[in-house]
Design a protein around this motif. Structure first.
Motif, PDB file in Angstrom:
ATOM      1  N   UNK A  81       0.834  -1.198   0.000  1.00  0.00           N
ATOM      2  CA  UNK A  81       0.000   0.000   0.000  1.00  0.00           C
ATOM      3  C   UNK A  81       0.873   1.254   0.000  1.00  0.00           C
ATOM      4  N   UNK A  82       0.572   2.240  -0.871  1.00  0.00           N
ATOM      5  CA  UNK A  82       1.337   3.496  -0.847  1.00  0.00           C
ATOM      6  C   UNK A  82       1.287   4.181   0.517  1.00  0.00           C
ATOM      7  N   UNK A 138       4.071   6.017   5.398  1.00  0.00           N
ATOM      8  CA  UNK A 138       4.190   6.040   6.854  1.00  0.00           C
ATOM      9  C   UNK A 138       5.585   5.595   7.283  1.00  0.00           C
ATOM     10  N   UNK A 139       6.094   4.514   6.667  1.00  0.00           N
ATOM     11  CA  UNK A 139       7.431   4.033   7.008  1.00  0.00           C
ATOM     12  C   UNK A 139       8.478   5.110   6.740  1.00  0.00           C
ATOM     13  N   UNK A 166      11.471  11.225  10.374  1.00  0.00           N
ATOM     14  CA  UNK A 166      11.131  12.086  11.495  1.00  0.00           C
ATOM     15  C   UNK A 166      11.639  11.603  12.839  1.00  0.00           C
ATOM     16  N   UNK A 167      11.873  10.278  12.978  1.00  0.00           N
ATOM     17  CA  UNK A 167      12.238   9.717  14.283  1.00  0.00           C
ATOM     18  C   UNK A 167      13.496   8.852  14.205  1.00  0.00           C
ATOM     19  N   UNK A 168      13.471   7.811  13.357  1.00  0.00           N
ATOM     20  CA  UNK A 168      14.515   6.789  13.389  1.00  0.00           C
ATOM     21  C   UNK A 168      15.873   7.354  12.977  1.00  0.00           C
ATOM     22  N   UNK A 169      15.927   8.029  11.833  1.00  0.00           N
ATOM     23  CA  UNK A 169      17.214   8.538  11.352  1.00  0.00           C
ATOM     24  C   UNK A 169      17.744   9.660  12.253  1.00  0.00           C
ATOM     25  N   UNK A 170      16.904  10.610  12.702  1.00  0.00           N
ATOM     26  CA  UNK A 170      17.422  11.605  13.649  1.00  0.00           C
ATOM     27  C   UNK A 170      17.969  10.978  14.935  1.00  0.00           C
ATOM     28  N   UNK A 229       0.972  -3.392   8.450  1.00  0.00           N
ATOM     29  CA  UNK A 229       1.247  -3.065   7.052  1.00  0.00           C
ATOM     30  C   UNK A 229       2.705  -2.772   6.776  1.00  0.00           C
ATOM     31  N   UNK A 230       3.535  -2.743   7.835  1.00  0.00           N
ATOM     32  CA  UNK A 230       4.973  -2.487   7.704  1.00  0.00           C
ATOM     33  C   UNK A 230       5.777  -3.706   8.141  1.00  0.00           C
ATOM     34  N   UNK A 231       5.361  -4.331   9.230  1.00  0.00           N
ATOM     35  CA  UNK A 231       6.020  -5.547   9.737  1.00  0.00           C
ATOM     36  C   UNK A 231       5.015  -6.699   9.681  1.00  0.00           C
TER      37      UNK A 231
END
Length: 242
Positions: free
Chosen positions: A155-156, A161-162, A168-172, A222-224
């Motif tokens: 799903x787009x 969302x991923x 916004x969160x993981x990479x920072x 929908x991501x995991x």
């Protein structure tokens, strides 16, 4: 950005190992999702008499999930990152749990004498087809397979969302710990990997049977996904009932 591979990826995980547990603890449902995937294996008798394999065990969160789901099983946990394994080894484990420093590919292709195994909790690998073929050879006839994997639904909206959560969160957060390249890799690797239907089809092509897919709960739906399969048909009356 080129994806990290093999020893470069292992070194990135080595560097991130000292903060990895803390960062994953910030993810709501991370450990609950791993436990749900382990329990979806539906192992009989608390795993008594079974030998389980955790490929890509990291700091041991997935190993702990297997141990909770099957407290009487013997578990071999494998990871390519020495740093992640050091973090796993400082945690308390019963004697029936052991850790090996090998890539999933190395274990699957050189440790035939370790099997046969009754179940797997399978994580991300460089060459999924080669590892799946080797894993099937190590898996006991009728044995169970589970992959707890970041694999988008297709799903787009889930892809957006991923990407938003990563940017916004993981990479920072990873940037603050000096591990920006690893977490940028993780974002890209999920986008580049199979969708959930594609990975399920890959399992079938590898010769696994009874393949089914179940999403995790919470924001990662929908991501995991948990991917469940068998190596042929169950071999005992008890397993056929499960």
């Amino acid at each position: 950005m080129t994806l990290l591979r093999d020893h470069d990826l292992a070194r990135a995980f080595d560097h991130a190992s000292h903060t990895y547990d803390g960062l994953t603890a910030l993810n709501p449902g991370y450990r609950t999702g791993l436990l749900r995937s382990a329990r979806r294996l539906a192992l009989p008798a608390d795993g008594a008499g079974l030998h389980l394999l955790d490929l890509g065990c990291g700091t041991g969160a997935s190993t702990r999930a297997l141990l909770r789901a099957a407290p009487r099983a013997r578990i071999t946990a494998v990871d390519a990152s020495a740093g992640m394994l050091r973090r796993a080894l400082v945690k308390p484990w019963p004697a029936r749990v052991r850790f090996l420093h090998l890539t999933a590919e190395e274990f699957a292709t050189t440790r035939e004498d370790e099997g046969p195994f009754d179940a797997y909790l399978f994580r991300n690998v460089t060459d999924p087809d080669a590892v799946l073929r080797a894993v099937r050879q190590l898996l006991r006839p009728g044995g169970r397979f589970a992959a707890h994997e970041y694999s988008l639904s297709g799903s787009p909206g889930h892809r957006a969302l991923w990407s938003a959560v990563c940017r916004g969160v993981v990479i920072p957060a990873g940037t603050l710990t000096g591990d920006r390249s690893l977490y940028r890799h993780l974002r890209r690797s999920v986008v580049a990997f199979d969708t959930a239907p594609e990975f399920a089809a890959r399992l079938t092509r590898a010769g696994l049977t009874s393949v089914r897919v179940a999403p995790v709960a919470g924001w990662q739906t929908g991501i995991v996904h948990t991917f469940l399969a068998r190596n042929g048909n169950p071999t005992t009356t008890e397993e056929r009932v499960l």
